[in-house]
Design a protein around this motif. Structure first.
Motif, mmCIF file in Angstrom:
data_model
loop_
_atom_site.group_PDB
_atom_site.id
_atom_site.type_symbol
_atom_site.label_atom_id
_atom_site.label_comp_id
_atom_site.label_asym_id
_atom_site.label_seq_id
_atom_site.Cartn_x
_atom_site.Cartn_y
_atom_site.Cartn_z
ATOM 1 N N GLY A 143 -9.290 19.688 6.045
ATOM 2 C CA GLY A 143 -9.163 18.713 7.128
ATOM 3 C C GLY A 143 -7.899 17.894 7.020
ATOM 4 N N ASN A 144 -7.917 16.734 7.639
ATOM 5 C CA ASN A 144 -6.741 15.856 7.618
ATOM 6 C C ASN A 144 -6.713 14.998 6.370
ATOM 7 O OD1 ASN A 144 -5.380 16.400 10.109
ATOM 8 N ND2 ASN A 144 -7.099 15.446 11.160
ATOM 9 N N PRO A 145 -5.524 14.728 5.868
ATOM 10 C CA PRO A 145 -5.398 13.767 4.773
ATOM 11 C C PRO A 145 -5.551 12.353 5.328
ATOM 12 C CG PRO A 145 -3.234 14.434 5.486
ATOM 13 C CD PRO A 145 -4.222 15.227 6.328
ATOM 14 N N CYS A 146 -5.711 11.389 4.447
ATOM 15 C CA CYS A 146 -5.870 10.001 4.909
ATOM 16 C C CYS A 146 -5.245 9.025 3.920
ATOM 17 C CB CYS A 146 -7.356 9.646 5.104
ATOM 18 S SG CYS A 146 -8.271 9.361 3.572
ATOM 19 N N GLY A 147 -5.185 7.780 4.350
ATOM 20 C CA GLY A 147 -4.966 6.647 3.458
ATOM 21 C C GLY A 147 -6.211 5.781 3.551
ATOM 22 N N PHE A 148 -6.273 4.738 2.725
ATOM 23 C CA PHE A 148 -7.428 3.846 2.739
ATOM 24 C C PHE A 148 -6.982 2.392 2.841
ATOM 25 C CE2 PHE A 148 -9.058 7.313 -0.070
ATOM 26 C CZ PHE A 148 -10.149 7.704 0.693
ATOM 27 N N VAL A 149 -7.687 1.621 3.658
ATOM 28 C CA VAL A 149 -7.635 0.172 3.509
ATOM 29 C C VAL A 149 -8.962 -0.235 2.886
ATOM 30 C CG1 VAL A 149 -7.489 -2.075 4.635
ATOM 31 C CG2 VAL A 149 -6.071 -0.178 5.454
ATOM 32 N N VAL A 150 -8.898 -0.756 1.675
ATOM 33 C CA VAL A 150 -10.096 -1.168 0.942
ATOM 34 C C VAL A 150 -10.151 -2.692 0.941
ATOM 35 C CG1 VAL A 150 -11.320 -1.094 -1.262
ATOM 36 C CG2 VAL A 150 -9.922 0.865 -0.552
ATOM 37 N N THR A 151 -11.230 -3.223 1.497
ATOM 38 C CA THR A 151 -11.438 -4.677 1.482
ATOM 39 C C THR A 151 -12.506 -4.975 0.453
ATOM 40 O OG1 THR A 151 -10.844 -4.834 3.818
ATOM 41 C CG2 THR A 151 -12.078 -6.677 2.873
ATOM 42 N N ILE A 152 -12.102 -5.688 -0.587
ATOM 43 C CA ILE A 152 -13.009 -5.921 -1.715
ATOM 44 C C ILE A 152 -12.676 -7.273 -2.346
ATOM 45 C CG2 ILE A 152 -11.497 -4.609 -3.297
ATOM 46 C CD1 ILE A 152 -14.114 -3.613 -4.689
ATOM 47 N N GLY A 153 -13.705 -8.049 -2.637
ATOM 48 C CA GLY A 153 -13.474 -9.363 -3.251
ATOM 49 C C GLY A 153 -12.563 -10.238 -2.400
ATOM 50 N N GLY A 154 -12.626 -10.068 -1.079
ATOM 51 C CA GLY A 154 -11.814 -10.889 -0.187
ATOM 52 C C GLY A 154 -10.361 -10.472 -0.086
ATOM 53 N N LYS A 155 -10.012 -9.335 -0.674
ATOM 54 C CA LYS A 155 -8.625 -8.854 -0.627
ATOM 55 C C LYS A 155 -8.544 -7.520 0.094
ATOM 56 C CE LYS A 155 -7.212 -12.194 -3.333
ATOM 57 N NZ LYS A 155 -6.115 -13.133 -3.072
ATOM 58 N N ASN A 156 -7.421 -7.311 0.754
ATOM 59 C CA ASN A 156 -7.172 -6.060 1.471
ATOM 60 C C ASN A 156 -6.103 -5.250 0.742
ATOM 61 O OD1 ASN A 156 -8.939 -6.772 3.627
ATOM 62 N ND2 ASN A 156 -7.330 -8.102 4.446
ATOM 63 N N ILE A 157 -6.511 -4.069 0.298
ATOM 64 C CA ILE A 157 -5.622 -3.199 -0.479
ATOM 65 C C ILE A 157 -5.431 -1.900 0.305
ATOM 66 C CG2 ILE A 157 -5.346 -1.921 -2.638
ATOM 67 C CD1 ILE A 157 -7.347 -4.013 -3.884
ATOM 68 N N TYR A 158 -4.168 -1.586 0.608
ATOM 69 C CA TYR A 158 -3.854 -0.346 1.337
ATOM 70 C C TYR A 158 -3.286 0.685 0.372
ATOM 71 C CZ TYR A 158 -1.167 2.768 4.498
ATOM 72 O OH TYR A 158 -0.630 3.851 5.150
ATOM 73 N N HIS A 159 -3.959 1.831 0.280
ATOM 74 C CA HIS A 159 -3.464 2.977 -0.483
ATOM 75 C C HIS A 159 -3.032 4.012 0.556
ATOM 76 C CE1 HIS A 159 -3.418 6.597 -2.946
ATOM 77 N NE2 HIS A 159 -3.634 5.899 -4.048
ATOM 78 N N ALA A 160 -1.738 4.292 0.628
ATOM 79 C CA ALA A 160 -1.209 5.117 1.716
ATOM 80 C C ALA A 160 -1.542 6.591 1.563
ATOM 81 C CB ALA A 160 0.302 4.933 1.811
ATOM 82 N N GLY A 161 -1.977 7.015 0.369
ATOM 83 C CA GLY A 161 -2.106 8.447 0.119
ATOM 84 C C GLY A 161 -0.734 9.091 0.102
ATOM 85 N N ASP A 162 -0.691 10.392 0.317
ATOM 86 C CA ASP A 162 0.595 11.084 0.464
ATOM 87 C C ASP A 162 0.940 11.049 1.941
ATOM 88 O OD1 ASP A 162 0.649 11.723 -2.196
ATOM 89 O OD2 ASP A 162 0.519 13.899 -1.915
ATOM 90 N N THR A 163 2.070 10.494 2.279
ATOM 91 C CA THR A 163 2.453 10.467 3.698
ATOM 92 C C THR A 163 3.943 10.260 3.856
ATOM 93 O OG1 THR A 163 2.012 9.441 5.856
ATOM 94 C CG2 THR A 163 2.026 7.959 3.960
ATOM 95 N N GLY A 164 4.436 10.718 4.994
ATOM 96 C CA GLY A 164 5.741 10.306 5.448
ATOM 97 C C GLY A 164 5.614 8.961 6.138
ATOM 98 N N LEU A 165 6.770 8.388 6.430
ATOM 99 C CA LEU A 165 6.825 7.115 7.145
ATOM 100 C C LEU A 165 6.297 7.285 8.567
ATOM 101 C CD1 LEU A 165 7.971 4.180 7.352
ATOM 102 C CD2 LEU A 165 10.143 5.235 8.046
ATOM 103 N N PHE A 166 5.509 6.350 9.063
ATOM 104 C CA PHE A 166 5.104 6.385 10.470
ATOM 105 C C PHE A 166 5.042 4.967 11.022
ATOM 106 C CE2 PHE A 166 1.314 6.754 7.802
ATOM 107 C CZ PHE A 166 0.442 5.796 8.307
ATOM 108 N N LEU A 167 5.396 4.878 12.307
ATOM 109 C CA LEU A 167 5.540 3.565 12.943
ATOM 110 C C LEU A 167 4.204 2.826 13.038
ATOM 111 C CD1 LEU A 167 7.655 1.714 14.249
ATOM 112 C CD2 LEU A 167 7.260 2.898 16.406
#
Ligand code: NI
Ligand code: MN
Length: 229
Positions: A124-148
């Motif tokens: 399927g498609n690859p993804c990134g994650f926005v994980v909201t935990i302990g009141g903080k937002n952490i973005y893990h981009a995964g493997d990706t090129g730049l996108f607007l």
């Protein structure tokens, strides 16, 4: 407050209130790995895509820990067929887990696994994650090129931390990762996916200098290092 540990490559451990998540646990065969797969104790495994340097030890770690794998539907189904507990999701969807919220973001990349034989296994498609935990937002981009659309990710969920690939060749390189930082506007950016292999050699200090010159805070983490987010 959540603790974030860098274990090399794209592998991060997030701990909050006694709950442990690991992202893309590629440890066996990873020359930079800060821990052995058999020493990992986690409750959840987050998986961005099916490439070997991300799927890695996910299945053995999930089984040994009775942990649930959170991944895009096709990849989650593959893990389920390999006797793992899974929670399938897909791009744009978020879900409130007991530990916090996970939302899947787009990633421009591939997601097939070479399991032997002539054909690659479609994941399927690859993804990134926005994980909201302990009141903080952490973005893990995964493997990706730049996108607007990275701009939207930061607008919809103000980011405390962004974990961005800088290794080039398979993903963004340094300059594109600096542009990604400008679009995402995180409070802190941490480079990943570099120097694990020769083909993704990159200088994290160059990224740090260039992103700091644009007014952003950068932390270059050593493998095994932990920070409080
Ligand atoms: Ni990949
Ligand atoms: Mn990769």
């Amino acid at each position: 407050m959540p603790k974030l540990t860098f274990l090399s490559h794209d592998v991060f451990l997030i701990e909050n209130d006694g709950v442990k998540l690991i992202i893309d646990p590629f440890l066996t065969g990873n020359p930079m790995a800060a821990v052995k797969a058999e020493d990992v104790r986690v409750d959840w495994v987050l998986l961005t895509h099916g490439h070997g340097d991300h799927l890695g030890d996910s299945i053995s770690i999930a089984k040994r820990n009775n942990a649930t794998i959170i991944a895009p539907f096709e990849l989650a189904t593959y893990c389920q067929n390999n006797d793992c507990k899974v929670h399938p999701m897909h791009i744009g969807g978020g879900y409130n887990f007991p530990f916090g919220r996970v939302k899947l973001t787009i990633a421009h990349h591939g997601s097939a696994a070479d399991l032997g034989g002539d054909a690659l296994a479609y994941m399927g498609n690859p993804c990134g994650f926005v994980v909201t935990i302990g009141g903080k937002n952490i973005y893990h981009a995964g493997d990706t090129g730049l996108f607007l659309d990275m701009q939207l990710i930061g607008e919809m969920t103000p980011l405390d931390v962004a974990l961005l690939p800088i290794g080039d060749n398979f993903t963004m390189g340094v300059d594109d990762a600096v542009k990604a930082t400008e679009l995402l506007k995180p409070k802190l950016v941490i480079p990943m996916h570099y120097n694990t292999f020769d083909v993704i050699k990159a200088d994290p200090q160059e990224f740090k200098q260039k992103a700091e010159a644009k007014g952003f805070a950068v932390k270059v983490m050593q493998a095994g290092e932990t920070i409080v987010v």
